[in-house]
Design an enzyme around this catalytic site. Structure first.
Site, PDB file in Angstrom:
ATOM      1  N   LEU A 199      36.453 -25.749  48.918  1.00 47.45           N
ATOM      2  CA  LEU A 199      35.322 -25.031  49.501  1.00 47.45           C
ATOM      3  C   LEU A 199      35.324 -25.333  50.995  1.00 47.45           C
ATOM      4  CD1 LEU A 199      33.007 -23.338  48.154  1.00 47.45           C
ATOM      5  CD2 LEU A 199      31.622 -25.414  48.212  1.00 47.45           C
ATOM      6  N   HIS A 200      35.462 -24.295  51.828  1.00 49.18           N
ATOM      7  CA  HIS A 200      35.538 -24.605  53.250  1.00 49.18           C
ATOM      8  C   HIS A 200      34.982 -23.521  54.164  1.00 49.18           C
ATOM      9  CE1 HIS A 200      38.993 -21.888  53.014  1.00 49.18           C
ATOM     10  NE2 HIS A 200      38.934 -21.786  54.324  1.00 49.18           N
ATOM     11  N   ARG A 201      34.730 -22.315  53.669  1.00 52.06           N
ATOM     12  CA  ARG A 201      34.320 -21.228  54.560  1.00 52.06           C
ATOM     13  C   ARG A 201      32.937 -21.496  55.145  1.00 52.06           C
ATOM     14  NH1 ARG A 201      37.525 -17.140  55.190  1.00 52.06           N
ATOM     15  NH2 ARG A 201      39.312 -16.985  53.784  1.00 52.06           N
ATOM     16  N   ASP A 277      37.067 -20.833  47.662  1.00 56.80           N
ATOM     17  CA  ASP A 277      36.789 -19.698  48.554  1.00 56.80           C
ATOM     18  C   ASP A 277      37.983 -19.443  49.475  1.00 56.80           C
ATOM     19  OD1 ASP A 277      36.591 -21.832  50.302  1.00 56.80           O
ATOM     20  OD2 ASP A 277      34.488 -21.507  50.812  1.00 56.80           O
TER      21      ASP A 277
END
Length: 370
Positions: A199-201, A277
């Protein structure tokens, strides 16, 4: 991951295509950078611009400022850019101002979400590019709608899959990855398997009202299947800033630092499911046949949904739970391998680019004679 197989294909082509490898330094973590080059068997860059991190505008401008002298010094026949990061657009813009041909690998992908910085980079780079290599046929239609001349576009397949297939035998087994991180690998022994999370956006992790529900539903999912969560530095910083670490404090959730390519490939290969994501993981899970739930409202890689193992679930906890239920019940997507995702995309790029450059050279000689 995109450039490694291309450079090997250029070197193997007859005649070899000479290259100058320029690393902008946009991704600047030195340990991760060195590990990635080693994992992918990439040669060390001929030049490193060492741009580092900044706002989108500052980073793009700094890449342009540092890249222009490279063109002046080396006078290349063309510049190849890959993907959709700020460096991609920045280098393409400099080339457009200096009348240097631009070749774009992974052209034509569209999410149609202009709130994504990558979408702006993709659209503008494709308008500048002289030769555009696509990974899927829908990308060709996107480019035609945007007025890109058909003769500039060539369908070659996906170089990301070239990297995956050439490195799969070198991947580190999941148990080894956990041991190297100081974690007991018993969590992988569950009868239901394990899931991998990334998860990084910014749209998911920069706001408390979005990050907290996602972490809460991941906590719920972990009660059904243990999760291995490779934490991006941005995500970890926001979890700490919003005081959400308790949501991930569980013996069913393994928190890891950012992983190298071979470590991540090993985790993905053995996973029962992936929640992410990431754009690249949508492709890699499709190639591996691993069901993927993408926590985004859209994707620039629709082939992973239409033909692959990917399902868009957005940030909706109900949709995420339903997707996990389907996978664990055996009803998850099995998918199929898309056309030209066969490990030879880079070879097709090398063959076409060689012919294209020779044709350009012959045309310029003719114009000079006239």
């Amino acid at each position: 991951m995109k450039m490694a197989p291309i450079l090997r294909a250029f070197a193997a082509h007859l005649p070899a295509i000479p290259t100058l490898l320029v690393h902008t330094g946009q991704h600047y973590d030195r340990d991760m950078n060195d590990r990635l080059f080693a994992d992918l068997r990439l040669p060390h860059p001929d030049l490193n611009l060492e741009v580092g991190s900044a706002t989108h505008a500052v980073q793009t401008a700094e890449v342009m400022r540092r890249f222009e002298p490279v063109l002046d010094t080396h006078k290349p026949s063309c510049v190849m850019v890959v993907g959709d990061v700020n460096s991609t657009l920045a280098c393409a813009l400099v080339c457009a101002k200096k009348d240097v041909p631009v070749v774009h690998v992974e052209a034509g992908l569209r999410s149609y979400d202009r709130a994504m910085p990558e979408e702006i980079n993709r659209v503008l780079t494709d308008q500048i590019a002289d030769r555009l290599y696509t990974t899927e046929r829908s990308a060709h239609l996107n480019l035609m709608r945007e007025g890109v001349a058909e003769e500039r576009v060539h369908f070659v397949g996906n170089v990301m899959i070239d990297s995956l297939l050439s490195n799969r035998e070198h991947a580190h087994p999941a148990a080894q990855v956990l041991l190297m991180a100081g974690v007991a690998p018993e969590v992988l022994d569950e009868p239901c398997g394990y899931g991998v999370v990334t998860l990084h956006r910014p749209s998911n992790v920069d706001r408390l009202d979005r990050l907290e529900p996602l972490l809460s539903v991941l906590r719920e999912v972990s009660e059904r299947i243990p999760l291995v969560f490779a934490l991006h530095p941005r995500t970890r910083a926001n979890i700490e800033r919003f005081a959400l670490l308790d949501l991930l404090t569980s013996d069913r959730i393994v928190l890891l630092p950012p992983q190298g390519y071979l470590e991540m490939l090993g985790l993905l290969t053995g996973a029962r499911l992936v929640l992410s994501d990431s754009g690249g993981l949508q492709e890699e899970t499709t190639a591996l046949g691993v069901p993927c739930l993408t926590m985004r409202e859209n994707t620039e890689r629709p082939i992973t949904v239409d033909q692959g193992t990917n399902t868009l679930v957005g940030r909706d906890p109900h949709a995420i739970r339903k997707g996990v239920d389907e996978i664990l019940s055996g009803a998850g997507k099995t998918g199929r391998i898309p056309e030209f995702w066969d490990g030879r995309a880079a070879e097709r790029i090398a063959a076409d680019l060689s012919q294209w450059l020779l044709a350009r050279h012959a045309q310029r000689c003719q114009e000079f004679d006239e």
